[in-house]
Write a protein that holds these residues in place. Structure first.
Motif, PDB file in Angstrom:
ATOM      1  N   THR A  14       0.809  -1.220   0.000  1.00 14.95           N
ATOM      2  CA  THR A  14       0.000   0.000   0.000  1.00 14.95           C
ATOM      3  C   THR A  14       0.842   1.269   0.000  1.00 14.95           C
ATOM      4  O   THR A  14       0.304   2.371  -0.137  1.00 14.95           O
ATOM      5  CB  THR A  14      -0.933   0.025   1.232  1.00 14.95           C
ATOM      6  N   GLY A  15       2.144   1.131   0.167  1.00 15.71           N
ATOM      7  CA  GLY A  15       3.011   2.295   0.212  1.00 15.71           C
ATOM      8  C   GLY A  15       2.770   3.141   1.442  1.00 15.71           C
ATOM      9  O   GLY A  15       2.856   4.366   1.392  1.00 15.71           O
ATOM     10  N   THR A  16       2.484   2.473   2.566  1.00 15.00           N
ATOM     11  CA  THR A  16       2.181   3.192   3.810  1.00 15.00           C
ATOM     12  C   THR A  16       3.205   2.832   4.876  1.00 15.00           C
ATOM     13  O   THR A  16       4.083   1.989   4.675  1.00 15.00           O
ATOM     14  CB  THR A  16       0.774   2.833   4.313  1.00 15.00           C
ATOM     15  N   THR A  17       3.050   3.471   6.012  1.00 16.61           N
ATOM     16  CA  THR A  17       3.877   3.177   7.182  1.00 16.61           C
ATOM     17  C   THR A  17       2.943   2.892   8.359  1.00 16.61           C
ATOM     18  O   THR A  17       1.713   3.032   8.246  1.00 16.61           O
ATOM     19  CB  THR A  17       4.783   4.364   7.545  1.00 16.61           C
ATOM     20  N   SER A  18       3.543   2.537   9.482  1.00 23.00           N
ATOM     21  CA  SER A  18       2.736   2.287  10.675  1.00 23.00           C
ATOM     22  C   SER A  18       2.088   3.564  11.194  1.00 23.00           C
ATOM     23  O   SER A  18       1.164   3.502  12.016  1.00 23.00           O
ATOM     24  CB  SER A  18       3.601   1.662  11.772  1.00 23.00           C
ATOM     25  N   THR A  19       2.544   4.710  10.700  1.00 21.94           N
ATOM     26  CA  THR A  19       1.935   5.990  11.074  1.00 21.94           C
ATOM     27  C   THR A  19       0.770   6.337  10.148  1.00 21.94           C
ATOM     28  O   THR A  19      -0.301   6.747  10.604  1.00 21.94           O
ATOM     29  CB  THR A  19       2.977   7.121  11.039  1.00 21.94           C
ATOM     30  N   HIS A 196      -8.601  -3.819  -0.738  1.00 26.17           N
ATOM     31  CA  HIS A 196      -9.708  -3.206  -0.001  1.00 26.17           C
ATOM     32  C   HIS A 196      -9.333  -1.810   0.494  1.00 26.17           C
ATOM     33  O   HIS A 196     -10.152  -0.888   0.440  1.00 26.17           O
ATOM     34  CB  HIS A 196     -10.102  -4.101   1.182  1.00 26.17           C
ATOM     35  N   TRP A 197      -8.099  -1.684   0.991  1.00 25.28           N
ATOM     36  CA  TRP A 197      -7.684  -0.386   1.518  1.00 25.28           C
ATOM     37  C   TRP A 197      -7.620   0.654   0.407  1.00 25.28           C
ATOM     38  O   TRP A 197      -8.111   1.782   0.571  1.00 25.28           O
ATOM     39  CB  TRP A 197      -6.335  -0.506   2.230  1.00 25.28           C
ATOM     40  N   LYS A 198      -7.018   0.288  -0.713  1.00 23.92           N
ATOM     41  CA  LYS A 198      -6.890   1.234  -1.826  1.00 23.92           C
ATOM     42  C   LYS A 198      -8.253   1.626  -2.387  1.00 23.92           C
ATOM     43  O   LYS A 198      -8.508   2.805  -2.675  1.00 23.92           O
ATOM     44  CB  LYS A 198      -6.017   0.634  -2.932  1.00 23.92           C
ATOM     45  N   ASN A 199      -9.135   0.640  -2.554  1.00 25.63           N
ATOM     46  CA  ASN A 199     -10.458   0.934  -3.112  1.00 25.63           C
ATOM     47  C   ASN A 199     -11.336   1.715  -2.130  1.00 25.63           C
ATOM     48  O   ASN A 199     -12.282   2.383  -2.538  1.00 25.63           O
ATOM     49  CB  ASN A 199     -11.175  -0.360  -3.502  1.00 25.63           C
ATOM     50  N   GLY A 200     -11.019   1.620  -0.848  1.00 20.40           N
ATOM     51  CA  GLY A 200     -11.823   2.288   0.157  1.00 20.40           C
ATOM     52  C   GLY A 200     -11.429   3.718   0.446  1.00 20.40           C
ATOM     53  O   GLY A 200     -12.078   4.383   1.274  1.00 20.40           O
ATOM     54  N   ARG A 201     -10.391   4.201  -0.199  1.00 15.63           N
ATOM     55  CA  ARG A 201      -9.974   5.586   0.011  1.00 15.63           C
ATOM     56  C   ARG A 201     -10.999   6.550  -0.600  1.00 15.63           C
ATOM     57  O   ARG A 201     -11.739   6.201  -1.527  1.00 15.63           O
ATOM     58  CB  ARG A 201      -8.612   5.835  -0.640  1.00 15.63           C
ATOM     59  N   PRO A 204      -9.855   6.631  -4.555  1.00 15.27           N
ATOM     60  CA  PRO A 204      -9.242   5.300  -4.683  1.00 15.27           C
ATOM     61  C   PRO A 204      -7.878   5.363  -5.355  1.00 15.27           C
ATOM     62  O   PRO A 204      -7.649   6.133  -6.284  1.00 15.27           O
ATOM     63  CB  PRO A 204     -10.246   4.531  -5.540  1.00 15.27           C
ATOM     64  N   ILE A 205      -6.973   4.540  -4.852  1.00 13.38           N
ATOM     65  CA  ILE A 205      -5.610   4.468  -5.369  1.00 13.38           C
ATOM     66  C   ILE A 205      -5.542   3.375  -6.431  1.00 13.38           C
ATOM     67  O   ILE A 205      -6.076   2.275  -6.234  1.00 13.38           O
ATOM     68  CB  ILE A 205      -4.622   4.169  -4.220  1.00 13.38           C
ATOM     69  N   PRO A 206      -4.904   3.653  -7.573  1.00 13.04           N
ATOM     70  CA  PRO A 206      -4.810   2.624  -8.618  1.00 13.04           C
ATOM     71  C   PRO A 206      -4.146   1.353  -8.087  1.00 13.04           C
ATOM     72  O   PRO A 206      -3.198   1.404  -7.293  1.00 13.04           O
ATOM     73  CB  PRO A 206      -3.947   3.293  -9.699  1.00 13.04           C
TER      74      PRO A 206
END
Length: 246
Positions: A14-19, A196-201, A204-206
């Motif tokens: 997802t290109g995220t961090t714990s923050t 799910h996370w990307k589509n739920g933004r 939405p993130i490709p």
């Protein structure tokens, strides 16, 4: 994967961090996707996630014949066995079969539900049951109180993750009454969470190429565990819910 590794893999995808994607946000999605995968796995191979449990029989009456099934039932009751004689040691169980046609056909056949009509139409030697609400309704002769007189086998959801800091493999069963998730589905699990996370933004993130190919890879994994021979696992007939309510 371990819990920490699953979280790391999801954040990499997802290109995220714990923050930016905290455990508090991530954990419900992880458990939701776990249940989604488990349901597909159990449909493809009925030997997965089957667990036994016992329940006590109580003296029969028109209301006492209904027994709730466990809260973690995934999709099917596999088998129901009943022991009607508490004096036998060990208890002697007989298999109860799902009643053909379900509750509505039962009502039409015996013209109403009373204890007398049930005991006149069914026996303890050849018992049946029907699904009612979230439980089973036993159709038999007179029932006496028997400790552990009911033996149920059902498919259970793999255990929810309590956190994402665990150091044990997620394929391991957390206890003797709960299941882990098969190892070959761990990367797909992480990928599904990412989808799910990307589509739920809000925007939405490709999806990545591998996420776009998720359904194909999932089908290959499910086909790989499929089997047409689960006779050693499934003892009883699988009941068909006709959609009626008790």
């Amino acid at each position: 994967m371990k819990g920490t590794e699953l979280a790391t893999e999801i954040r990499r995808k997802t290109g995220t961090t714990s923050t930016s994607l905290t455990d508090a946000v991530l954990l419900p999605i992880v458990n939701f996707c776990k249940d989604e995968l488990a349901n597909l796995i159990a449909q493809k191979n009925e030997s997965y996630f089957v667990i036994p449990t016992n329940f006590n029989l109580v003296a029969s009456s028109i209301t006492a014949r209904e027994y709730p099934w466990p809260d973690d039932v995934l999709n099917h009751i596999v088998s129901v066995e009943l022991a009607f004689d508490s004096t036998q040691s060990p208890l002697k169980y007989v298999e109860a079969r799902p009643y053909p046609g379900g509750y509505q056909r039962l009502i039409r056949q015996i013209n109403g539900m009373t204890e007398g009509k049930i005991t006149n139409n069914f026996t303890n030697e050849d018992p049946f049951y029907v699904l009612v609400r979230r439980g089973i309704y036993i159709l038999s002769g007179t029932i006496s109180a028997v400790t552990d007189g009911g033996r149920l086998r059902y498919r259970a959801y793999p255990a929810d993750l309590a956190n994402l800091t665990g150091s044990s493999g997620l394929d391991l069963d957390p206890s003797t009454t709960t299941f882990g998730m098969p190892k070959q589905f761990h990367e797909l699990w992480a990928r599904l969470v990412s989808i799910h996370w990307k589509n739920g933004r809000v925007k939405p993130i490709p999806l990545s190429p591998s996420e776009l190919n998720y359904k194909n890879d999932l089908k290959e994994a499910l086909d790989a565990i499929a089997t047409t021979d689960w006779g050693e696992e499934i003892i009883g007939s699988i009941p068909q819910d006709d959609g009626s309510d008790y």
